[in-house]
Design a protein around this motif. Sequence first.
Motif, mmCIF file in Angstrom:
data_model
loop_
_atom_site.group_PDB
_atom_site.id
_atom_site.type_symbol
_atom_site.label_atom_id
_atom_site.label_comp_id
_atom_site.label_asym_id
_atom_site.label_seq_id
_atom_site.Cartn_x
_atom_site.Cartn_y
_atom_site.Cartn_z
ATOM 1 N N LEU A 123 11.626 -1.345 -0.071
ATOM 2 C CA LEU A 123 11.028 -2.345 -0.957
ATOM 3 C C LEU A 123 9.598 -1.952 -1.333
ATOM 4 O O LEU A 123 9.207 -2.041 -2.500
ATOM 5 N N ALA A 124 8.819 -1.497 -0.363
ATOM 6 C CA ALA A 124 7.436 -1.092 -0.645
ATOM 7 C C ALA A 124 7.397 0.101 -1.587
ATOM 8 O O ALA A 124 6.574 0.157 -2.518
ATOM 9 N N VAL A 125 8.305 1.083 -1.377
ATOM 10 C CA VAL A 125 8.349 2.249 -2.271
ATOM 11 C C VAL A 125 8.759 1.825 -3.683
ATOM 12 O O VAL A 125 8.204 2.312 -4.677
ATOM 13 N N ALA A 126 9.718 0.903 -3.808
ATOM 14 C CA ALA A 126 10.146 0.423 -5.131
ATOM 15 C C ALA A 126 9.003 -0.291 -5.843
ATOM 16 O O ALA A 126 8.771 -0.073 -7.049
ATOM 17 N N ILE A 131 4.756 -0.213 -10.074
ATOM 18 C CA ILE A 131 3.326 -0.267 -10.430
ATOM 19 C C ILE A 131 2.891 1.045 -11.077
ATOM 20 O O ILE A 131 2.186 1.050 -12.101
ATOM 21 N N PHE A 132 3.340 2.176 -10.541
ATOM 22 C CA PHE A 132 2.996 3.480 -11.106
ATOM 23 C C PHE A 132 3.551 3.609 -12.528
ATOM 24 O O PHE A 132 2.857 4.076 -13.438
ATOM 25 N N ALA A 133 4.816 3.190 -12.737
ATOM 26 C CA ALA A 133 5.424 3.296 -14.071
ATOM 27 C C ALA A 133 4.684 2.424 -15.081
ATOM 28 O O ALA A 133 4.464 2.838 -16.224
ATOM 29 N N ILE A 134 4.291 1.218 -14.687
ATOM 30 C CA ILE A 134 3.557 0.328 -15.601
ATOM 31 C C ILE A 134 2.207 0.939 -15.948
ATOM 32 O O ILE A 134 1.781 0.922 -17.111
ATOM 33 N N GLU A 135 1.516 1.499 -14.968
ATOM 34 C CA GLU A 135 0.217 2.124 -15.246
ATOM 35 C C GLU A 135 0.377 3.323 -16.176
ATOM 36 O O GLU A 135 -0.435 3.533 -17.076
#
Length: 196
Positions: A123-126, A131-135
């Motif tokens: 869950l934390a990795v997802a 967050i990385f994809a949105i940034e």
Amino acid sequence: MATTMLRSLSPLLRFRPTRIEKQSLQAPTTTCLVQGRQHQRRYAGIHAISNPTLAGIEKRWEGMPPQEQADLWMALRDRMKTDWHEMTLQEKKAAYWIAFGPWGPRAVPPPGEGRIIFGQVLLAVAIATVIFAIERQFARAPPKTMSAQYQAMTNEYLKRQNTEPITGVSSEGYTGKGMIQSKPTKGPLPGEEEDE
């Protein structure tokens, strides 16, 4: 301790304890022969711990208040200072369980704990990936210096300037990539317009 108390009270009582009285105030001693040597042992109020106190200690230990745990452990510690043959089987079992039993940091993990931890890590990795994809979606375009064409032009500039003539890009027989680290892209350099 009792003699000290008597000494502190003696001026008030006008009483000085004699040597015989001092000896009677001390804890009783017994003498026994151990492997041919005379050995003295003092019993200063060390009694066997009652069986109801030690019964089911494995189940009750974690639920006991810390003060009660400490009192029981101190009583067992005092009992262990005497001859172990005088300890009851219940006391030996309780002392062993408190010292080495599966409680506190040695407790057995609950069933299914590994799956729970694995699920929480996934869950934390997802969440981090989202967050990385949105940034990355809203990030600025890469700078023009990160294009393969610009880096190739930098190689040509370094050759013209004869930079690092022994081991670098401008040396004879150089076969490395030089400054090129990006994948080639089609079209002009960013910021330049195509010649028509």
